[in-house]
Enzyme design. Structure first.
Site: not given
Ligand code: NAD
Ligand code: UFG
Length: 333
Positions: A58, A124, A148, A152, A34, A12
């Protein structure tokens, strides 16, 4: 204006850097790599013609964060850096609280000493736990079902307390629903290292032939077709939410949902992927995944009212962009 983007090499964060550049901001990426590849910088340059400043470090290194903020003259922070695998967080809670909660405290201390007191935080929909009602609005009680999610909730509380205690602070927590999609150029997208935890990247890897079979976790949920329903949101819509949060010039603490308000089932997502890609996408129904909720989608009116933000891209656009990216980079970058 220069903006420190922690976790800016990630999924993101990297897309948000493109939106920031587009809006005239200068992102300074701070990431410990990481969960990301340095190749992201090349992809950002390919699309925008600009390579953002990058500091490998970090967020728990308070001195380095402070030095970076001061060196570049950053005026705000967008804070993406976190660990995000729900299952892993139940096995390694200390690691998650250290990285996500202690890491944020370290970042906030660095910001305070550098005199930078504006932050946009990646929260989230997980902060609502198993929802009492849907669509979920911001009045819904906060709770979580895993470390996790609690990390948040805890960071949101810290930000609210900080803004309450010191009026120089402004913090906006954006509660993302299910971010998916890729940049429309097909040059940047989600680049999971190892087996994807989330549905969309898994489906994409099956469609491209990298994995043979998709497991659908449960078909006995109380939803129209029995599979889980989620509010999928295009990552570029999400990215624009961050730009609008920076532009909004709010005061104090503010938290809002970023979602489309529209729920799609696992089956609907797979079917859309089949139509867009023309691929078969073999799948099997298996047991429910522990901790999954049946249905989750957002009420995003608050983001519209306060930030003037709304999502524009539909599920077909999300899938089309993912497929474009997956075809361009079947093995990732
Ligand atoms: P991502 O893992 O692709 O990106 C996170 C980045 O942070 C990575 O590049 C990683 O190297 C870096 N990082 C982690 N720990 C660190 C540290 N201690 N110091 C410096 N860098 C560090 O994840 P993303 O999907 O892009 O998510 C970004 C943010 O959005 C996160 O806070 C995640 O919890 C939140 N979020 C993601 C989702 C989702 O489904 N992707 C949903 C809701 C919230
Ligand atoms: N699912 C499958 N097969 C897979 C993966 C997922 O059937 O291989 C299903 C899950 O059961 C769920 C839906 O697809 O019904 C979406 O699952 P995701 O893992 O894509 O997403 P989640 O809603 O479980 O979780 C995501 C992020 C979390 C965040 C949450 C709410 O991974 O970090 O959305 O924002 F907290």
């Amino acid at each position: 204006m220069k903006v420190l983007v922690t976790g800016g090499m990630g999924y993101i964060g990297s897309h948000t850097c493109l939106a920031l550049l587009d809006a005239g901001f200068q992102p300074v990426i701070f990431d410990n790599l990481s969960n990301a590849s340095k190749a992201v910088l090349t992809q950002i340059n390919k699309i925008s013609g600009v390579t953002p400043a990058f500091v490998e470090g970090d967020i728990r290194n308070t001195a380095l964060v402070r030095q970076t903020l001061e060196h570049y003259g950053c005026e705000a922070v967008i804070h993406f850096a976190a660990l995000k695998a729900v299952g892993e967080s139940t096995v390694e809670p200390l690691n998650y609280y250290d990285n996500n909660v202690s890491g944020t405290l370290s970042l906030l201390q660095a910001m305070d000493s550098a005199g930078v007191r504006r932050i946009v935080f990646s929260s989230s929909a997980t902060v609502y736990g198993e929802p009492d009602y849907i669509p979920i609005d911001e009045h819904h009680p906060l709770r979580a079902t895993n470390p996790y999610g609690w990390s948040k909730v805890m960071v949101e509380q810290v930000l609210a307390d900080l803004c309450q205690a010191d009026s120089r602070w402004q913090a906006t927590a954006l509660r993302y629903f299910n971010p998916v999609g890729a940049h429309e150029s097909g040059e940047l997208g989600e680049n999971p290292l190892g087996t994807p935890n989330n549905l969309m990247p898994y489906v994409a890897q099956v469609a491209v032939g990298k994995r043979s079979l998709l497991s659908v976790f449960g078909n006995d949920y109380p939803t129209a077709d029995g599979t889980g329903v989620r509010d999928y949101i295009h990552v570029m819509d999400l990215a624009s939410g961050h730009v609008m949060a920076l532009k909004a010039r709010l005061e104090g603490y503010f938290a809002c949902n970023l979602g489309t308000g529209q729920g799609y089932s696992v089956t609907q997502l797979i079917e859309t992927f089949r139509q867009v890609s023309g691929k078969a996408i073999p799948c099997e129904f298996v047991e429910r995944r522990p901790g999954d909720v049946p249905c989750s989608y957002a009420n995003s009116e608050l983001a519209q009212q306060v930030l003037g933000w709304q999502a524009h891209k539909d599920l077909t656009a999300m899938v089309t962009d993912v497929w474009h990216w997956q075809l361009n980079y079947p093995m990732g970058i």
